[in-house]
Design an enzyme around this catalytic site. Sequence first.
Site, short mmCIF file in Angstrom:
data_model
loop_
_atom_site.label_atom_id
_atom_site.label_comp_id
_atom_site.label_asym_id
_atom_site.label_seq_id
_atom_site.Cartn_x
_atom_site.Cartn_y
_atom_site.Cartn_z
CD GLN B 202 -2.84 -1.39 0.14
OE1 GLN B 202 -3.72 -0.55 0.09
NE2 GLN B 202 -2.75 -2.37 -0.76
CB ALA B 243 -11.38 0.26 3.30
CG HIS B 244 -7.28 0.22 0.34
ND1 HIS B 244 -6.38 -0.69 -0.17
CD2 HIS B 244 -8.51 -0.29 0.09
CE1 HIS B 244 -7.03 -1.69 -0.70
NE2 HIS B 244 -8.31 -1.48 -0.55
CG ASN B 245 -6.87 4.46 -2.26
OD1 ASN B 245 -6.37 3.35 -2.12
ND2 ASN B 245 -6.15 5.53 -2.57
#
EC number: 2.3.1.191
Lengths: 353, 353, 353
Positions: B202, B243-245
Site C-alpha cells: 500500500q 478502508a484504503h482510498n
Amino acid sequence: MTDQPTLAQLAEQLGAELRLAPGADAEQPVSGLNTLEDANSGQVSFLASANYRRFLASTRASGVLIGAELADECPVSALVVDNPYHAFARATAIFDTTPQPAPGIHPAATVDPSAEIDASASIAAGAVIEASVRIGAGVHIGANCVVGEGSEIGAGTRLKPGAIVYHGCSIGRDCTIHSQAVIGADGFGFAPYQRQWTKIHQLGGVEIGDDVEIGACSCIDRGALGNTVIGRGVKIDNQVQIAHNVQIGDYSAMAACSAVAGSAVIGKHCTLAGGVGVVGHVTVADGSHITARTLVTKSIESAGSYSSGTPFSDSRSWRRNAVRYGQLDQMARRLKELEKQLEGLAHRDGTED
Amino acid sequence: MTDQPTLAQLAEQLGAELRLAPGADAEQPVSGLNTLEDANSGQVSFLASANYRRFLASTRASGVLIGAELADECPVSALVVDNPYHAFARATAIFDTTPQPAPGIHPAATVDPSAEIDASASIAAGAVIEASVRIGAGVHIGANCVVGEGSEIGAGTRLKPGAIVYHGCSIGRDCTIHSQAVIGADGFGFAPYQRQWTKIHQLGGVEIGDDVEIGACSCIDRGALGNTVIGRGVKIDNQVQIAHNVQIGDYSAMAACSAVAGSAVIGKHCTLAGGVGVVGHVTVADGSHITARTLVTKSIESAGSYSSGTPFSDSRSWRRNAVRYGQLDQMARRLKELEKQLEGLAHRDGTED
Amino acid sequence: MTDQPTLAQLAEQLGAELRLAPGADAEQPVSGLNTLEDANSGQVSFLASANYRRFLASTRASGVLIGAELADECPVSALVVDNPYHAFARATAIFDTTPQPAPGIHPAATVDPSAEIDASASIAAGAVIEASVRIGAGVHIGANCVVGEGSEIGAGTRLKPGAIVYHGCSIGRDCTIHSQAVIGADGFGFAPYQRQWTKIHQLGGVEIGDDVEIGACSCIDRGALGNTVIGRGVKIDNQVQIAHNVQIGDYSAMAACSAVAGSAVIGKHCTLAGGVGVVGHVTVADGSHITARTLVTKSIESAGSYSSGTPFSDSRSWRRNAVRYGQLDQMARRLKELEKQLEGLAHRDGTED
C-alpha cells in the site's frame, strides 16, 4: 525502494516483454505506480480490468502493465505480461517505502533474558518480550508490541507497533500482524451457575501458519481446549474477530469487521466479504464465498456464493416495507387461503360449464 | 477547569442573558453541569429539547440554559441563549477536567533525533516518535503512542494513550485521536494468483484534515495508490473502519462500528448512524443520512435518509416471518397468478351480466 | 498450575465422588482436561450435554466429570458431580497456565509518585501509571498498559498488556480487562452548529463493578454527565462497544461485536449473542435474550428471546427474494385488494345460491 528502476529494469524484474512506444527510452527511470487515469510521466500503470480500458488511450503513464491481447491498443510503452494485476502487485513490492528497521534490540525495549532472539531480528523501542519467547531471523517487532511468555514468532514475520501476542502462541514465517491486533486473548467461555458466571479458563493457544496477514484491531482468541488455528496464507482484514477454537483453512481471506464464533470451521480458499458473521460450531465448505454482512447460521455443505440481508432504499419506502416483514407469515397464510377459495370458485365455475 | 465560575461569569462566557430568579445570587459559584432532572443546587442545566420540558418546573439547578421563548417558564435563574444545546456544548469545555499535560518530552519517551518536536508539545512516557516526524505546537502525544517515520501531527492535536500512526501520514490541527486508533495500517489488497494471494503493498498514505475526532479502536487504512482522505471537521466514533482510498467529506459524522469499504466516497455533511456499512467504490451524496445498521450497496445520488434491515420482534414471531423471507419470490409469483385468475373470473362474471 | 493433581485430589477439589473404574488408580496424576472425543490417558473429560453422550463409550480419558444419572454408563473412572459443566469450569482454573507475575514494579514501568500502588500488585514493563491512581492488592497491570490520572483499580484485577484506562475511572475487584480494551474514552457527543460540530466534553466517568471481564479491543466510553456503569459480574467479549451513559445490569453477558448506544439501559441477567446492536435511550428488561445480529430499536418490556434479520441462502435465491422485500408493501396491498374482490365474487356467487 532503493533507487528508481529504469523501464527496462522494471520489465525484467516483472518478467514482462517491453514494447517501447515510438520515441520512448528504455532507460527512463520509473518514479512509481499509478492508475491509468492519474499516472503522470515517469510512472507505470496497469490495465487489469475491462472497466478501465476506456482510460488507456489518454493515459500519461510512461508504461502500462498489460496483457498481450490489448498491447496493441496501448499508446505508450507496453510491459506485456500474462497477468497484469499480479504483475502490478509484484511491482508494488519494488516501490514500497515502508521503513525497514535495522537488526538489533532497541535500548528502550524490554527483553527477558530467557528469550531467544535471532541476531538478525529487530526489536523496536517500548517492545516487551517476555520469558522463553523465541523470535526468528529477520523478524521485526514494532514499537510497544508485547510478546507473551513462551510464544514463538517465525522468521521474516513483522509485528506492527502495538500488536500484542499473549503467552503460548505460535506465529509462522513471513506473517504481518498489524497494530493493535490481539493474538491469544481468552476465548469467551463461562459456565452459568446460580445465575452468575464461572470462568472457563482458556487452556489452549493460537497457531498461525506461514504467510498470514492480520489487520489492525483484529482479535484471534486462544482455544478453550486445544488451539485456534489459522491456516497458511490466510488474509484477515481489520477489526475481525476469531473466537476460540475456530479453524480457518489455508488461503482463505476475510474482509474487515467479519466475525467467526467459537469452534466454527472455515474451509480453504473461502472469501468472506466485509461484516460477515459465522455462528459457532458450523462448517463452511472449501471455496465458499460469502457476500457482505451475511450471517451464516448453519453449515455450508458445498462451494458457492451465499448471502443474507435486505436491500437498502430511502427510509420512507423502507419503513413501509419493513413493517410488512412482521406480517409476512400472516400474508403467506392469507395467500394460501385465497388460493383455496379461488380454487373453490373456479371449481364451482367449472361445474357450471 | 480552574476555579468555579460564578453564574454571572458563566453567562458572560456563553454570551447568555442572565435573568436572575427572585432571591438568586449572580455571584453564586457554579460547580458543574447536569440534566434538569439530576441537577443539584450549584449546578447549571439546559433545556434543548421539548422532551425534557416536563422536568423544568421541578429542577433543582441553580441556572438553566434556555431559549427566550421558554425563559418565562424557568423556575430558577435563566441563562437565555439562542441555541441552548450549543451553549451547553460550549459550557462543557469550561467544566472539562481532562488532565492537560505540561509541555516537554518525558524521559521515558523515545524520540528519534531527526524528529522535529515543537517546544510547547508534550510527549508522554512510553511514546515512540520515529525518524523525521514533525510535531506541531501544543500537541499532546499520550503514553505509549507511536508516530511512524515521516508523519506530521498538526498544532493542537491530541493523541490519547496507545494511539498509533504509521509512517507517512498527515494529521491536521486540533484533532483528537483516541486510544488504540490506528492511522495508516495497510489497506487490504491482495491479487489472487495460483489460488494464493500476492500482497499489493500500500504505497499511499492517510491525510486527515483539521478539527477531526477519531474514536477508540477505529482504523483509517493508508491508500493503495494515493491517500485515504478524511475531510475537515469530520467526527468518527469508536470501532469504525475506513478502508484504503476512501474519502470522507468535510463535517460528516459516523457513529460507532460503521465501516466504509475501499475507494468509497462519502460526501460532506453526511451522518452515518451506528453500524452502517458502505461497500467499495460507491459515492454517497452530500448531506445524506444513513440509519443504524444500513448496508449501502450502491451509490446514493441525492441527499435524503436511507435504510435497510428488518424490524425486531420476539424470536418466535421472527422465526415464522423469517422463514417466509425465503419464499418471498414464490409468494410474489403466486400473488400475480391469483390476480390473473381473478381477473379471468371477474371477466367471465362480467360477460354474464 | 503447579504439580499435576491425582485423580483423587482433583475429585476432592471439585467436590466430586470418585467412582474408580476396575483397575484404575486413584493416585494417577491428571495431566490436563480435554473433550470426551480427544482426551488421552491421563486427561480428565466431562459430559455436560446430551449431544456428546455418544462419545462417552469410546473415550480414552482417565476420568469423566459426569452427573449421577449417567455415571453408570461411564466406561472409565467417574467423577460424579451435580453440575458437570460447572465442575469443568472450576477444573480449568486448576490447569490454567497463564503466567502469574511476581509482585513489584518493573524498572521499565513509569509510575507517578502520587500513585498509590499496593505492595502485592505487579506493574509490568512499559506500563504507565499516572498521577493519583490507586491500585489495589494483587492487581496485575500488564506490559504497556496505561492507567489515567485518578483512576482506581480494585484488588485482584488484571489488566492484560496494552489495556488502557482513561482518567477518573473506577474498576472493581477481580476483574479482567483484556488487551487493547479502552475504558473511559470520550463518548461521541457533538452539538450541530452552523453545519459544523461543537464538541460536548464528556464530564462523567466509567464505573465497573466487581468480577467483570472485558474482552480485547472492547470500548467502554465515559459518560457525558454522570457515569457509564457496568454492573457486577458482567461478561463482555471482544470488540464490544458501550457508549456513554449506558448501564449494564449485574451478571449480563454480551458476545463479541455487540454495541450499545448512548444511555441505553440493559437489565440484569441479560444475554446478548454476537453482533447485537441496541439503539440509544432504550431499556432492555432483566433476563432478556437477544439472538445474534439483532438490532434492538425500541425498549423490551419483558424477559424473552428477541430477534431480527433474514435467513441466509445461496446468493441467487437470496437476490430473487431480496428484490421482493422492496415490494412488500405493494404486495400486502395487492393481497388485500384480492381479498376484497374475492369476497365480492363470493358474495355475488352466494346470492345466486
